[in-house]
Motif scaffolding. Structure first.
Motif, PDB file in Angstrom:
ATOM      1  N   ARG A   1      -8.961 -87.207  13.753  1.00 53.68           N
ATOM      2  CA  ARG A   1      -8.384 -88.203  13.274  1.00 53.68           C
ATOM      3  C   ARG A   1      -9.192 -89.335  12.942  1.00 53.68           C
ATOM      4  O   ARG A   1      -8.940 -89.906  11.852  1.00 53.68           O
ATOM      5  N   ASP A   2     -10.284 -89.532  13.744  1.00 47.43           N
ATOM      6  CA  ASP A   2     -11.344 -90.584  13.442  1.00 47.43           C
ATOM      7  C   ASP A   2     -12.253 -90.142  12.391  1.00 47.43           C
ATOM      8  O   ASP A   2     -12.559 -91.059  11.565  1.00 47.43           O
ATOM      9  N   GLU A   3     -12.553 -88.878  12.075  1.00 46.19           N
ATOM     10  CA  GLU A   3     -13.410 -88.330  11.247  1.00 46.19           C
ATOM     11  C   GLU A   3     -13.023 -88.245   9.932  1.00 46.19           C
ATOM     12  O   GLU A   3     -13.464 -88.794   8.780  1.00 46.19           O
ATOM     13  N   TYR A   4     -11.568 -87.996   9.656  1.00 46.03           N
ATOM     14  CA  TYR A   4     -10.812 -87.799   8.354  1.00 46.03           C
ATOM     15  C   TYR A   4      -9.723 -88.741   8.240  1.00 46.03           C
ATOM     16  O   TYR A   4      -8.934 -88.471   7.162  1.00 46.03           O
ATOM     17  N   GLY A   5      -9.508 -89.417   9.000  1.00 44.29           N
ATOM     18  CA  GLY A   5      -8.461 -90.341   8.972  1.00 44.29           C
ATOM     19  C   GLY A   5      -6.845 -89.993   8.831  1.00 44.29           C
ATOM     20  O   GLY A   5      -6.123 -90.286   8.388  1.00 44.29           O
ATOM     21  N   ILE A   6      -6.843 -88.876  10.031  1.00 47.72           N
ATOM     22  CA  ILE A   6      -5.600 -88.077   9.973  1.00 47.72           C
ATOM     23  C   ILE A   6      -4.765 -88.829  10.872  1.00 47.72           C
ATOM     24  O   ILE A   6      -5.087 -89.212  12.187  1.00 47.72           O
ATOM     25  N   ARG A   7      -3.611 -89.040  10.757  1.00 44.25           N
ATOM     26  CA  ARG A   7      -2.364 -89.685  11.382  1.00 44.25           C
ATOM     27  C   ARG A   7      -2.002 -88.909  12.565  1.00 44.25           C
ATOM     28  O   ARG A   7      -1.755 -87.549  12.272  1.00 44.25           O
TER      29      ARG A   7
END
Length: 296
Positions: A178-184
Motif C-alpha cells: 500500500r505504502d510503496e505503490y499507492g495501493i488502496r
C-alpha cells in the motif's frame, strides 16, 4: 589510506551498491529469492511443509492433503502475498490489456511484481487455489482445509484464510505494498489486518528475511523493521474513485466488538463479522449465511 586499501574499500563499496538493486523481472526475483533469501530455509509459507526447490514440498512431512491438483501440489511456486490482480487492476495498463500488457508497458508494475517483500514460497496447489481471493476467515461448511495444514480456501465466499502464524506477515506485507505503490486497501481489510498484526507479531525469521531483502533492494519493509508510521485506514472509495471491492463510507464495520445477530444493523455487517472476524456463532447451521433473519 594506502592505495591498495583504498582500492579494496572502493571495490567492496561498489559490490554492496550493485546488490542494492531490485530484481528486473518476476523471473529474476524468483531466482534471487531462492538463492539469496531462502537458501537456508526449508518450510513453505502457508503450510510449513518441508521444501526442496528442486524436488518440491514434502507433503507427508506437514500432513498435507491434496484437494484436487496432485501435480501442482508436488511443486514449489512463488506466491504474491498481495496478488498481481490487486496491485495491477488499479493501474491504467491493466485496464488496457491485463497483466501481460502491464509487464510490457509499465515499469512500476514490473517493479511491484518483482518486489521480494511480496514473494513467498508456497505449495503450488495452495498458490493456485488462493489466486486473487481476498484474505479473511473461511467459516462456511464448504471451506476446504488441506489436512493438517491449517490454511483454508472457500470458493463460495471468495476467501482464503492463512494460518495463524502467518497472518501478521500478510498484514505487514499488504501495508508495505500500500505504502510503496499507492495501493488502496478497504476499511474492512484494514481492520482485519490490524487484528492479525497484533495476534502475530514480527518474529526472528521475518526480521532476518527483511534484512536480506533490504541488502538486495536497498530497502525493506518498515512495518517489519519498526520504522513505519502507524497504518492509516484506506480512503473511502467515493474519494478514491474505486468501485470494485472497496466499502463505502457507511460500511465502517469493526471486529473490535463481538456482536450477536440482534446487534447487527444490516446483512452486510453480519457477513463482515462472519467472514472477516470469524464470528461463527452468527451461522448456527453452518450453511455460510449468517443471521438468517436479516440475510435470508
Amino acid at each position: 589510506m594506502k592505495p591498495f586499501a583504498a582500492l579494496a574499500f572502493f571495490l567492496a563499496f561498489m559490490a554492496l551498491s550493485a546488490q542494492a538493486e531490485p530484481p528486473s523481472s518476476f523471473s529474476a526475483a524468483k531466482r534471487i529469492a531462492e538463492r539469496e533469501i531462502y537458501y537456508d530455509q526449508d518450510r513453505t509459507f502457508y503450510c510449513g511443509c518441508k521444501l526442496d526447490f528442486e524436488k518440491g514440498p514434502d507433503l507427508a512431512d506437514c500432513g498435507y492433503e491434496v484437494r484436487k491438483q496432485p501435480k501442482r501440489a508436488a511443486r514449489i511456486e512463488w506466491e504474491h502475498v498481495m496478488p498481481a490482480y490487486d496491485f495491477g487492476r488499479q493501474r491504467q495498463c491493466w485496464q488496457e490489456g491485463g497483466r501481460r500488457h502491464c509487464r510490457a508497458t509499465d515499469p512500476v508494475f514490473r517493479r511491484a511484481e518483482a518486489d521480494l517483500v511480496n514473494l513467498v514460497p508456497s505449495v503450488g496447489e495452495v498458490n493456485g487455489d488462493r489466486s486473487n481471493l481476498r484474505y479473511g476467515m473461511a467459516t462456511s461448511a464448504r471451506a476446504y482445509q488441506y489436512g493438517q495444514c491449517s490454511a483454508k480456501v472457500d470458493f463460495e465466499a471468495d476467501v482464503f484464510q492463512p494460518p495463524t502464524n502467518q497472518r501478521g506477515n500478510v498484514a505487514r506485507t499488504y501495508w508495505y505494498m500500500r505504502d510503496e505503490y499507492g495501493i488502496r486497501i478497504s476499511r474492512q481489510q484494514q481492520q482485519l489486518f490490524e487484528a492479525w498484526a497484533k495476534q502475530d507479531p514480527v518474529d526472528a525469521w521475518e526480521r532476518e528475511r527483511n534484512r536480506r531483502i533490504a541488502a538486495i533492494e536497498g530497502h525493506g519493509n518498515p512495518h517489519v523493521s519498526g520504522k513505519a508510521t502507524p497504518p492509516q485506514p484506506a480512503l473511502p472509495d467515493r474519494a478514491a474513485g474505486n468501485d470494485e471491492g472497496l466499502p463505502n463510507d457507511d460500511d465502517d464495520f469493526s471486529c473490535a466488538t463481538r456482536k450477536t445477530c440482534g446487534a447487527m444493523t444490516s446483512c452486510e455487517e453480519a457477513v463482515f463479522h462472519l467472514q472477516q472476524c470469524g464470528n461463527g456463532r452468527l451461522d448456527g447451521d453452518n450453511d455460510g449465511t449468517p443471521c438468517e433473519a436479516i440475510c435470508s
